[in-house]
Design a protein around this motif. Structure first.
Motif, PDB file in Angstrom:
ATOM      1  N   MET A  52       0.830  -1.196   0.000  1.00 53.30           N
ATOM      2  CA  MET A  52       0.000   0.000   0.000  1.00 53.30           C
ATOM      3  C   MET A  52       0.871   1.255   0.000  1.00 53.30           C
ATOM      4  SD  MET A  52      -2.753  -1.304   2.804  1.00 53.30           S
ATOM      5  CE  MET A  52      -4.111  -0.185   2.555  1.00 53.30           C
ATOM      6  N   PRO A  72      -0.385  -3.928  -4.229  1.00 50.93           N
ATOM      7  CA  PRO A  72      -0.989  -4.771  -3.193  1.00 50.93           C
ATOM      8  C   PRO A  72      -1.791  -5.952  -3.747  1.00 50.93           C
ATOM      9  CG  PRO A  72      -1.842  -2.511  -3.098  1.00 50.93           C
ATOM     10  CD  PRO A  72      -0.688  -2.511  -4.030  1.00 50.93           C
ATOM     11  N   HIS A  73      -2.551  -5.711  -4.850  1.00 50.56           N
ATOM     12  CA  HIS A  73      -3.382  -6.809  -5.343  1.00 50.56           C
ATOM     13  C   HIS A  73      -2.544  -7.971  -5.853  1.00 50.56           C
ATOM     14  CE1 HIS A  73      -2.722  -5.935  -9.637  1.00 50.56           C
ATOM     15  NE2 HIS A  73      -2.693  -4.667  -9.263  1.00 50.56           N
ATOM     16  N   VAL A  76      -1.072  -9.960  -2.651  1.00 47.00           N
ATOM     17  CA  VAL A  76      -2.088 -10.844  -2.081  1.00 47.00           C
ATOM     18  C   VAL A  76      -2.043 -12.224  -2.720  1.00 47.00           C
ATOM     19  CG1 VAL A  76      -4.575 -11.211  -2.100  1.00 47.00           C
ATOM     20  CG2 VAL A  76      -3.650  -9.029  -1.344  1.00 47.00           C
ATOM     21  N   PRO A  84      -6.427  -4.675   7.754  1.00 51.21           N
ATOM     22  CA  PRO A  84      -5.877  -3.342   7.988  1.00 51.21           C
ATOM     23  C   PRO A  84      -6.372  -2.704   9.279  1.00 51.21           C
ATOM     24  CG  PRO A  84      -7.646  -3.217   6.386  1.00 51.21           C
ATOM     25  CD  PRO A  84      -7.471  -4.667   6.712  1.00 51.21           C
ATOM     26  N   PHE A  90     -16.253  -3.147   4.202  1.00 54.33           N
ATOM     27  CA  PHE A  90     -17.024  -2.402   3.209  1.00 54.33           C
ATOM     28  C   PHE A  90     -18.407  -2.139   3.788  1.00 54.33           C
ATOM     29  CE2 PHE A  90     -14.078  -5.057   0.670  1.00 54.33           C
ATOM     30  CZ  PHE A  90     -13.286  -4.013   0.203  1.00 54.33           C
ATOM     31  N   MET A 101     -15.681 -10.927  -1.067  1.00 50.29           N
ATOM     32  CA  MET A 101     -14.597 -10.061  -1.543  1.00 50.29           C
ATOM     33  C   MET A 101     -13.254 -10.577  -1.063  1.00 50.29           C
ATOM     34  SD  MET A 101     -15.084  -7.534  -3.495  1.00 50.29           S
ATOM     35  CE  MET A 101     -16.144  -8.513  -4.479  1.00 50.29           C
ATOM     36  N   PHE A 104     -11.812 -12.896  -3.452  1.00 50.89           N
ATOM     37  CA  PHE A 104     -11.855 -12.402  -4.833  1.00 50.89           C
ATOM     38  C   PHE A 104     -10.871 -13.133  -5.732  1.00 50.89           C
ATOM     39  CE2 PHE A 104     -10.833  -9.408  -8.258  1.00 50.89           C
ATOM     40  CZ  PHE A 104     -12.111  -9.107  -8.700  1.00 50.89           C
ATOM     41  N   THR A 105      -9.726 -13.513  -5.167  1.00 52.11           N
ATOM     42  CA  THR A 105      -8.701 -14.159  -5.995  1.00 52.11           C
ATOM     43  C   THR A 105      -8.879 -15.673  -6.067  1.00 52.11           C
ATOM     44  OG1 THR A 105      -7.301 -14.300  -4.053  1.00 52.11           O
ATOM     45  CG2 THR A 105      -6.964 -12.408  -5.473  1.00 52.11           C
ATOM     46  N   MET A 153      -8.814 -15.968   1.684  1.00 49.78           N
ATOM     47  CA  MET A 153      -7.845 -16.273   0.619  1.00 49.78           C
ATOM     48  C   MET A 153      -6.803 -17.271   1.100  1.00 49.78           C
ATOM     49  SD  MET A 153      -5.658 -12.757   0.592  1.00 49.78           S
ATOM     50  CE  MET A 153      -6.987 -11.589   0.830  1.00 49.78           C
TER      51      MET A 153
ATOM     52  N   PRO B 267      -8.290   1.439  -0.652  1.00 47.48           N
ATOM     53  CA  PRO B 267      -7.122   0.705  -0.159  1.00 47.48           C
ATOM     54  C   PRO B 267      -7.468  -0.721   0.262  1.00 47.48           C
ATOM     55  CG  PRO B 267      -7.298   2.854   0.906  1.00 47.48           C
ATOM     56  CD  PRO B 267      -8.544   2.678   0.103  1.00 47.48           C
ATOM     57  N   THR B 268      -8.578  -0.899   0.981  1.00 50.29           N
ATOM     58  CA  THR B 268      -8.931  -2.246   1.418  1.00 50.29           C
ATOM     59  C   THR B 268      -9.249  -3.137   0.233  1.00 50.29           C
ATOM     60  OG1 THR B 268      -9.817  -1.305   3.441  1.00 50.29           O
ATOM     61  CG2 THR B 268     -10.412  -3.561   2.969  1.00 50.29           C
ATOM     62  N   ALA B 269      -9.921  -2.571  -0.792  1.00 51.53           N
ATOM     63  CA  ALA B 269     -10.237  -3.366  -1.979  1.00 51.53           C
ATOM     64  C   ALA B 269      -8.960  -3.940  -2.586  1.00 51.53           C
ATOM     65  CB  ALA B 269     -10.991  -2.525  -3.003  1.00 51.53           C
ATOM     66  N   SER B 270      -7.882  -3.137  -2.595  1.00 52.10           N
ATOM     67  CA  SER B 270      -6.642  -3.646  -3.183  1.00 52.10           C
ATOM     68  C   SER B 270      -6.075  -4.777  -2.327  1.00 52.10           C
ATOM     69  CB  SER B 270      -5.621  -2.515  -3.351  1.00 52.10           C
ATOM     70  OG  SER B 270      -5.140  -2.103  -2.094  1.00 52.10           O
ATOM     71  N   LEU B 271      -6.325  -4.733  -1.008  1.00 53.32           N
ATOM     72  CA  LEU B 271      -5.855  -5.820  -0.140  1.00 53.32           C
ATOM     73  C   LEU B 271      -6.624  -7.111  -0.372  1.00 53.32           C
ATOM     74  CD1 LEU B 271      -5.277  -4.065   3.300  1.00 53.32           C
ATOM     75  CD2 LEU B 271      -3.601  -4.731   1.599  1.00 53.32           C
ATOM     76  N   MET B 272      -7.797  -6.999  -1.016  1.00 50.99           N
ATOM     77  CA  MET B 272      -8.572  -8.200  -1.339  1.00 50.99           C
ATOM     78  C   MET B 272      -8.075  -8.834  -2.631  1.00 50.99           C
ATOM     79  SD  MET B 272     -10.902  -8.260   1.067  1.00 50.99           S
ATOM     80  CE  MET B 272      -9.798  -7.489   2.220  1.00 50.99           C
ATOM     81  N   GLY B 273      -7.059  -8.241  -3.236  1.00 49.77           N
ATOM     82  CA  GLY B 273      -6.556  -8.770  -4.496  1.00 49.77           C
ATOM     83  C   GLY B 273      -7.238  -8.163  -5.706  1.00 49.77           C
TER      84      GLY B 273
END
Lengths: 237, 391
Positions: A52, A72-73, A76, A84, A90, A101, A104-105, A153, B267-273
């Protein structure tokens, strides 16, 4: 080889030098805690690890790969989970959608199903709140959701940023019990805490961060009996 | 196949249809009641006598007779506004930034569609085309307009907005206004160089200009003819399809969930991949696709376009987005429909109600008065929540 290692990492917020050459390692299967006062750079360290923030200098190796220049994505995908600071729920997604979410991966719906069930096993309360918006949960429930989501994940390393913040003592106990359970099941944990006493009671090793620098590093037991640590962070004199 | 069908979330397909129906009927009923009441009141005054003296018809009857047509026209333009407004509101929802270049994205869509049809017309194949082929050409033009507008929207984000992410809010806004002017002049330049013309006219082909008579019915002394042009049916149908499709994408798919996650906490969305930049590009792409289709539909309905064709529809769609609550997709539908209806009602009845003192050329006053009133009294819009300024 260490699962995670930081070597001489420097991070900045604009002109503010937030991390001044942090080096630390986390071995497979450990619980390592990072303690220190407000503004010492604990969260910054985690944010730098997960991409981040981009470090201006230094190396970060995770599972044998250099990740200090990665988004970051992408980090992961290598199996590094980050719950965090402030939980990052959300607010306008339901509890179920929040959990989805987290996966997601993950492309395997069976694995998603199983991990969601595992989350409910750890935190039965979440199952009752499945259709509720994340923003309507209590602080404790949000922390449970954040951890359950982080597990979706199936990370090999889970970084938790102040999981006890703002929680009632009984919930703090619960969260730390869960941390121990997760670790027993094989998840390596990097725990950032202001509640140093609790953190050192579950961790194997710890680092003390002060003004962006690591000042002490030792086993948890030694840190608990270290006089200066007791004075500064454990409220003993 | 069975598995595939069961994976479709029928509720999310039906819900926006219900909303569209509700918003359309609701605004039609409310506005009709207002004009009919006004007509009744004004009937006995000089306004009514004036009309009666000239056309031998009471103001009330005149109003009633024209109502169905006004409602249909209002819906047609309302759905176009809604489709454009979705582009503003999606981008705002994700980036909290108003993409003022969206009106030119719409214009480019319109130009690409119209130029393709003009080129086809010049070869002569449009005139001889069967009805089926005429529709195929129109759909082709719409799809190409969408593709061009979508690609342009993504490119603009990449070049003019992404480098400014993290800058103070005013900076990308100014950049957007700059892009808007730039694109206007680029369209003008390209059109000037290639065709030498300022205006481009949508070719006439197929049965799009025909009117379908839905029947007549007697109402007191009046005999009301109900009809709708094929154009309007095409515009309304395409818009409804797009709106339902978008709603499905956002609310019922994995990618839609990711879009909402990025909108709520980047930012949190990016931590979800989630690749945040890709989601932002996707948001611009979807907004551009909708805007481009709206552009071609607008050209079909109003025939003549020029380089500044995007300005007023864009500004009104922005008003619609604010009226509904910017960042809220359902709000954009509501805002678009209400604004289109209100404007058409004003345009149709202002003249007779003021004895010709203020004609339909004043209809824009209503649209922009709404913008001002909403901003003063309900800045979060009809369906928005009061979020205040983010810290």
């Amino acid at each position: 080889m260490s699962l995670l290692s930081l070597t001489d990492v420097h991070s900045y917020y604009g002109h503010i030098h937030a991390l001044k050459g942090v080096s630390l390692t986390v071995e497979q299967g450990e619980i390592v805690t990072l303690i220190g006062s407000n503004g010492a750079g604990k969260s910054t360290t985690l944010r730098t690890i997960s991409g981040m923030m981009r470090p201006r200098q230094g190396q970060i190796q995770f599972a044998g790969r250099e990740i200090s220049r990665m988004e970051p994505h992408a980090v992961v995908l290598d199996g590094l989970g980050h719950v965090p600071e402030g939980r990052g729920i959300f607010p306008k997604l339901t509890v179920r959608e929040n959990l989805e979410m987290g996966a997601f991966t993950v492309n395997d719906p069976v694995a998603v199903r199983e991990r969601m069930d595992y989350g409910f096993e750890l935190f039965p309360r979440l199952k009752e709140r499945l259709g509720q918006y994340g923003g309507t949960l209590s602080g404790g429930e949000q922390q449970m959701l954040a951890i359950a989501r982080g597990l979706m994940m199936n990370p090999s390393l889970l970084m938790l940023d102040e999981p006890s913040m703002g929680l009632a003592p009984v919930l703090v106990e619960l969260i730390f019990d869960i941390v121990k359970i997760l670790n027993d099941k094989g998840t390596t944990i990097l725990l950032v805490e202001q509640n140093a006493l609790m953190a050192l009671s579950v961790a194997h090793r710890g680092y003390v961060l002060q003004n962006g620098e690591i000042v002490v590093s030792d086993t948890a037991a030694n840190l608990r009996s270290n006089e200066s640590v007791q004075k500064a962070y454990l409220g003993m004199s | 196949m069975k598995h595939f069908l069961s994976a479709i979330n029928v509720r999310e397909l039906l819900r926006p249809l219900g909303q569209l129906l509700l918003f359309s009927l609701g605004s039609a009923v409310v506005l009709s009641a207002i004009v009919l009441t006004l007509a009744l009141v004004l009937d006995q005054t000089t306004v009514g006598q004036h009309l009666h003296g000239r056309y031998n018809v009471s103001l009330y009857t005149y109003t009633l007779v024209n109502l169905p047509q006004v409602v249909i026209d209002g819906l047609t333009i309302g759905f176009v506004y809604a489709a454009i407004a979705l582009g503003y509101t999606m981008v705002y929802g994700v980036l909290e930034f108003i993409n003022f270049a969206h009106s030119e994205i719409f214009a480019v869509g319109a130009f690409v569609g119209v130029e393709i049809l003009i080129a086809l017309d010049n070869t002569g194949i449009l005139r001889g085309a069967s009805l089926g082929m005429a529709y195929a050409y129109l759909i082709f033009a719409i799809v190409m307009g969408m593709a061009a507008a979508g690609a342009l929207a993504v490119t603009v984000e990449r070049i003019a907005y992404r480098p400014l992410r993290g800058a103070p809010r005013l900076v990308p806004l100014i950049s957007a206004i700059g892009v808007s002017f730039l694109l206007q002049d680029v369209i003008r330049l390209v059109e000037g160089l290639t065709t030498g013309q300022f205006n481009r006219i949508m070719p006439t082909f197929g049965n799009f200009d025909q009117r379908l008579n839905l029947g007549r019915f007697a109402l007191g002394e009046a005999n009301i003819a109900l009809g709708i042009s094929v154009k309007s049916i095409i515009v309304i149908t395409s818009a409804v399809l797009m709106l339902v499709g978008l709603n499905y994408l956002v609310n019922a798919t994995r990618i839609g969930k990711a879009i909402r996650a990025v909108a709520q906490d980047r930012p949190t969305a990016s931590l979800m991949g989630i690749n945040v930049n890709r989601i932002i590009s996707l948001t611009f792409l979807v907004g551009g696709l909708l805007g481009g289709a709206a552009g071609v539909l607008y050209a079909l309905k109003f025939t003549r376009i020029d380089a500044f064709v995007g300005f007023f529809p864009g500004l009104k769609a922005f008003t619609a987005a604010v009226l509904g609550g910017i960042g809220n997709l359902t709000g954009a539908l509501l805002g678009g429909i209400v604004l289109g209806m209100l404007e058409t009602f004003a345009g149709s009845y202002l003249g007779v109600f003021t004895m010709g003192a203020a004609g339909s050329e004043y209809k824009d006053i209503f649209a922009f008065s709404i913008l001002i009133i909403v901003l003063i009294f309900r800045p979060q819009g009809l369906m928005g929540e009061n979020v205040g300024q983010k810290a």
